[in-house]
Enzyme design. Structure first.
Site, PDB file in Angstrom:
ATOM      1  N   SER A  81      22.349 -18.337  41.171  1.00 19.50           N
ATOM      2  CA  SER A  81      21.029 -17.697  41.117  1.00 19.50           C
ATOM      3  C   SER A  81      20.724 -16.971  42.423  1.00 19.50           C
ATOM      4  CB  SER A  81      19.940 -18.739  40.870  1.00 19.50           C
ATOM      5  OG  SER A  81      20.177 -19.414  39.661  1.00 19.50           O
TER       6      SER A  81
HETATM    7  N1  SAH Z   1      21.971 -23.358  39.902  1.00 20.21           N
HETATM    8  C1  SAH Z   1      23.231 -22.748  39.642  1.00 20.21           C
HETATM    9  C2  SAH Z   1      23.055 -21.818  38.464  1.00 20.21           C
HETATM   10  C3  SAH Z   1      24.237 -21.781  37.641  1.00 20.21           C
HETATM   11  S1  SAH Z   1      24.078 -20.793  36.193  1.00 20.21           S
HETATM   12  C4  SAH Z   1      23.680 -21.954  40.869  1.00 20.21           C
HETATM   13  O1  SAH Z   1      22.826 -21.419  41.573  1.00 20.21           O
HETATM   14  O2  SAH Z   1      24.880 -21.833  41.091  1.00 20.21           O
HETATM   15  C5  SAH Z   1      23.707 -22.013  34.982  1.00 20.21           C
HETATM   16  C6  SAH Z   1      24.740 -23.072  34.783  1.00 20.21           C
HETATM   17  O3  SAH Z   1      24.314 -23.871  33.676  1.00 20.21           O
HETATM   18  C7  SAH Z   1      26.124 -22.571  34.423  1.00 20.21           C
HETATM   19  O4  SAH Z   1      27.058 -23.075  35.334  1.00 20.21           O
HETATM   20  C8  SAH Z   1      26.372 -23.113  33.018  1.00 20.21           C
HETATM   21  O5  SAH Z   1      27.717 -23.450  32.767  1.00 20.21           O
HETATM   22  C9  SAH Z   1      25.460 -24.322  33.005  1.00 20.21           C
HETATM   23  N2  SAH Z   1      25.065 -24.785  31.674  1.00 20.21           N
HETATM   24  C10 SAH Z   1      24.847 -24.058  30.545  1.00 20.21           C
HETATM   25  N3  SAH Z   1      24.471 -24.866  29.536  1.00 20.21           N
HETATM   26  C11 SAH Z   1      24.459 -26.127  30.028  1.00 20.21           C
HETATM   27  C12 SAH Z   1      24.144 -27.405  29.464  1.00 20.21           C
HETATM   28  N4  SAH Z   1      23.770 -27.544  28.200  1.00 20.21           N
HETATM   29  N5  SAH Z   1      24.243 -28.489  30.268  1.00 20.21           N
HETATM   30  C13 SAH Z   1      24.621 -28.376  31.571  1.00 20.21           C
HETATM   31  N6  SAH Z   1      24.919 -27.195  32.158  1.00 20.21           N
HETATM   32  C14 SAH Z   1      24.836 -26.088  31.399  1.00 20.21           C
END
Ligand code: SAH
Length: 225
Positions: free
Chosen positions: A72
């Site tokens: 993000s």
């Molecule tokens: N806070 C993280 C954002 C990652 S993007 C950062 O700044 O790096 C969102 C993430 O949510 C992705 O890695 C994706 O694989 C994960 N995701 C999607 N659906 C999910 C679920 N049901 N449970 C856990 N993680 C999930």
């Protein structure tokens, strides 16, 4: 003497990018929480992005982290963290570990963070980076975070970093009374970043800003194509 050692061009570049992030993208907008600003000044964002994106690590935009997912943008990390009003007695549940950057920021402000990620390769990599940084108050799990943490317990704070059509019901149930939740809620392309407080068993929601997150997968997310 360390202070007298010449500093590499790369370090200078990262330091000025970090300063710009703090002054322009965070303080220059509505991030006023000094603890959030301090922790984001201290957490090296460059170790959470692939080496191809090293020079853009502090740009105020999401960046690819592999597996079709993104880290993000700094402003959104700061806004979500500030909204959670963390203290060192808070137990936090995070859905979507991703790169682990948001996890590291949370961990430095809370008592303990439990973080769930569906993709094992991202969870493993985040765990490795956090160990390297000496962050030791995080528990990692690979699974569907929309279903909450399987053991029954409640959390003071919940943060969802992937877009969901609604706040998943298991997460509503696992938020403690008086607890705070922040999540991107809406369609698969754009969402409203909402802050919610649990009052008498119900979530009282308010809109923070428009946003665009990757989709939550699994039982409470969007169908994967
Ligand atoms: N806070 C993280 C954002 C990652 S993007 C950062 O700044 O790096 C969102 C993430 O949510 C992705 O890695 C994706 O694989 C994960 N995701 C999607 N659906 C999910 C679920 N049901 N449970 C856990 N993680 C999930």
């Amino acid at each position: 003497m360390i202070d007298a050692m010449p500093r590499s061009h790369e370090n200078d570049m990262l330091e000025s990018a970090r300063r710009r992030m703090l002054d322009h993208d965070l303080r220059g907008r509505d991030i006023t929480d000094r603890d959030v600003l301090r922790v984001m000044a201290e957490t090296p964002r460059e170790v959470f992005v692939p080496s191809d994106y090293f020079s853009q690590a502090y740009a105020d935009k999401p960046l690819p982290i592999g597996s079709d997912q993104t880290i993000s943008q700094p402003y959104i990390v700061a806004l979500m963290t500030q909204t959670l009003r963390l203290g060192n007695a808070c137990d936090v549940l995070e859905i979507g570990t991703g790169s682990g950057y948001q996890t590291a920021v949370l961990a430095r402000l809370a008592r303990h963070v439990w973080t769930i990620e569906t993709l094992a390769e991202l969870s493993d990599s985040a765990q490795h980076v956090l160990e390297h940084l000496g962050v030791d108050n995080v528990t990692f799990r690979v699974g569907d975070g929309g279903c909450g943490w399987p053991e029954e317990r409640q959390f003071d704070r919940i943060i969802v970093t992937a877009a969901a059509p609604d706040v998943p019901e298991p997460l509503q149930a696992q938020l403690a009374e008086g607890g705070l939740l922040v999540a991107p809620i809406g369609g698969g392309h754009t969402q409203s970043l909402i802050a919610a407080e649990k009052c008498q068993g119900k979530l009282i929601e308010r809109h923070l800003c428009g946003c665009r997150f990757v989709k939550l997968r699994g039982a409470h997310g969007f169908e994967t194509s």
